[in-house]
Design an enzyme around this catalytic site. Structure first.
Site, PDB file in Angstrom:
ATOM      1  N   GLU A   4       0.833  -1.203   0.000  1.00 48.38           N
ATOM      2  CA  GLU A   4       0.000   0.000   0.000  1.00 48.38           C
ATOM      3  C   GLU A   4       0.874   1.262   0.000  1.00 48.38           C
ATOM      4  O   GLU A   4       1.816   1.375   0.782  1.00 48.38           O
ATOM      5  CB  GLU A   4      -0.906  -0.005   1.231  1.00 48.38           C
ATOM      6  CG  GLU A   4      -1.857   1.194   1.278  1.00 48.38           C
ATOM      7  CD  GLU A   4      -2.721   1.215   2.523  1.00 48.38           C
ATOM      8  OE1 GLU A   4      -3.767   1.894   2.508  1.00 48.38           O
ATOM      9  OE2 GLU A   4      -2.350   0.547   3.518  1.00 48.38           O
ATOM     10  N   CYS A  12      -5.770  -2.822   2.482  1.00 54.72           N
ATOM     11  CA  CYS A  12      -5.507  -2.702   3.910  1.00 54.72           C
ATOM     12  C   CYS A  12      -6.749  -2.788   4.799  1.00 54.72           C
ATOM     13  O   CYS A  12      -7.229  -3.872   5.074  1.00 54.72           O
ATOM     14  CB  CYS A  12      -4.708  -1.432   4.180  1.00 54.72           C
ATOM     15  SG  CYS A  12      -3.825  -1.482   5.780  1.00 54.72           S
ATOM     16  N   LYS A  70      -9.943   2.486  -2.434  1.00 58.01           N
ATOM     17  CA  LYS A  70     -10.164   1.955  -1.087  1.00 58.01           C
ATOM     18  C   LYS A  70     -11.502   2.420  -0.529  1.00 58.01           C
ATOM     19  O   LYS A  70     -11.805   3.614  -0.517  1.00 58.01           O
ATOM     20  CB  LYS A  70      -9.016   2.411  -0.180  1.00 58.01           C
ATOM     21  CG  LYS A  70      -9.001   1.784   1.212  1.00 58.01           C
ATOM     22  CD  LYS A  70      -7.721   2.181   1.926  1.00 58.01           C
ATOM     23  CE  LYS A  70      -7.594   1.555   3.297  1.00 58.01           C
ATOM     24  NZ  LYS A  70      -6.304   1.895   3.934  1.00 58.01           N
TER      25      LYS A  70
END
Length: 290
Positions: A40, A149, A112
């Site tokens: 990331e 994540c 995300k």
């Protein structure tokens, strides 16, 4: 499919970090990698440890960054998963994974969806929640379920990707410890992180890949000491079997061979998708059930 996990640390600045990344990519290609997965926000330090408007400048070069990683994918003839800071408009920024095909063209991207706001993980200050949904990305190697994540803690995200035909789940990640935490607490956190994603593999009958960074990074604001990123990048098979688990300290390239047909076999043995009682799942769309 031969997947390369690039577990890396931040090297002082963007230029040196990218140089090291490219060296590791070349090593992966020499070992036969077909799909290369980066962590990331791999170009920079994890700047979300503090709230500072100056860091928005990191997103100014998003289009140039896309062009650069496109050229890397084309040069080596690999499918490449990158993780970039995207400026969409003034005041609208995303934490975005971009997947490049072997010819350098963009196969797809994912913004995300789940954005944390915790001490030293102040991502809500920087990132607008994604609006592309949970859509697998079609590549020459198959359909990739790319998430990022904080998304990895949510079974709903993994499930939707699986239901839409993802053949593998991949999580670029930046997660670590605070040095002041006790050893027992650090182990609990790591075990939880590994455990929840092993559950995604088992529940969906898919391989799950997470690529985390390593190394200590100071908090630029000086409020906290910083984060020691715990590595432990891994690949779990569709029954939760450990195919790869890296250490907590070292940069490395790890090649893992994935047999996608195994997922089909496992789903035949354990037909979790068949037995879902979808007519009773409407409550999942509620924030809380009083």
């Amino acid at each position: 499919m031969k997947i390369a996990l690039i577990q890396q640390k931040f090297h002082i600045n963007k230029e040196k970090t990218i140089k090291k990344t490219c060296q590791l990519i070349q090593q992966a290609v020499e070992q036969g990698a077909e799909l290369i997965c980066l962590g990331e926000l791999h170009q920079s330090e994890y700047f979300c440890q503090s709230e500072n408007v100056d860091f928005f400048d990191y997103a100014k070069d998003y289009e140039k960054d896309v062009q650069f990683w496109s050229s890397v994918a084309k040069k080596y003839g690999v499918v490449l998963l990158s993780s970039l800071f995207e400026k969409r408009s003034a005041g609208i920024y995303h934490n975005t994974a971009v997947v490049f095909e072997k010819d350098g063209l963009i196969a797809g991207k994912y913004r995300k969806m789940h954005i944390p706001d915790d001490p030293c993980f102040y991502e809500k200050f920087y990132f607008t929640p994604g609006d592309l949904g949970f859509e697998p990305i079609n590549t020459s190697l198959g359909k990739l379920g790319v998430l990022i994540c904080w998304d990895q803690w949510y079974p709903e995200a993994a499930r939707i990707m699986a239901l839409k035909g993802a053949e593998i789940l991949i999580y670029p990640t930046a997660i670590g410890w605070f040095d002041k935490d006790e050893a027992e607490e650090k182990q609990r956190q790591l075990n939880a992180w590994l455990g929840v994603q092993k559950g995604h593999a088992i529940a969906n009958g898919l391989h799950v890949v997470a690529v985390n960074r390593v190394g200590f990074e100071k908090d630029a604001s000086g409020v906290e000491e910083g984060i020691r990123f715990w590595g432990n990048s891994f690949v779990f098979g569709p029954q939760g079997e450990e195919l790869c688990l890296l250490d907590s300290e070292n940069e490395c390239v790890k090649i893992v061979k994935i047999d996608k047909q195994r997922s089909e076999k496992v789903r035949q043995w354990w037909p979790f998708l068949r037995d879902r009682r979808i007519e009773y799942f409407k409550d999942l769309t509620k924030r809380f059930i009083d």
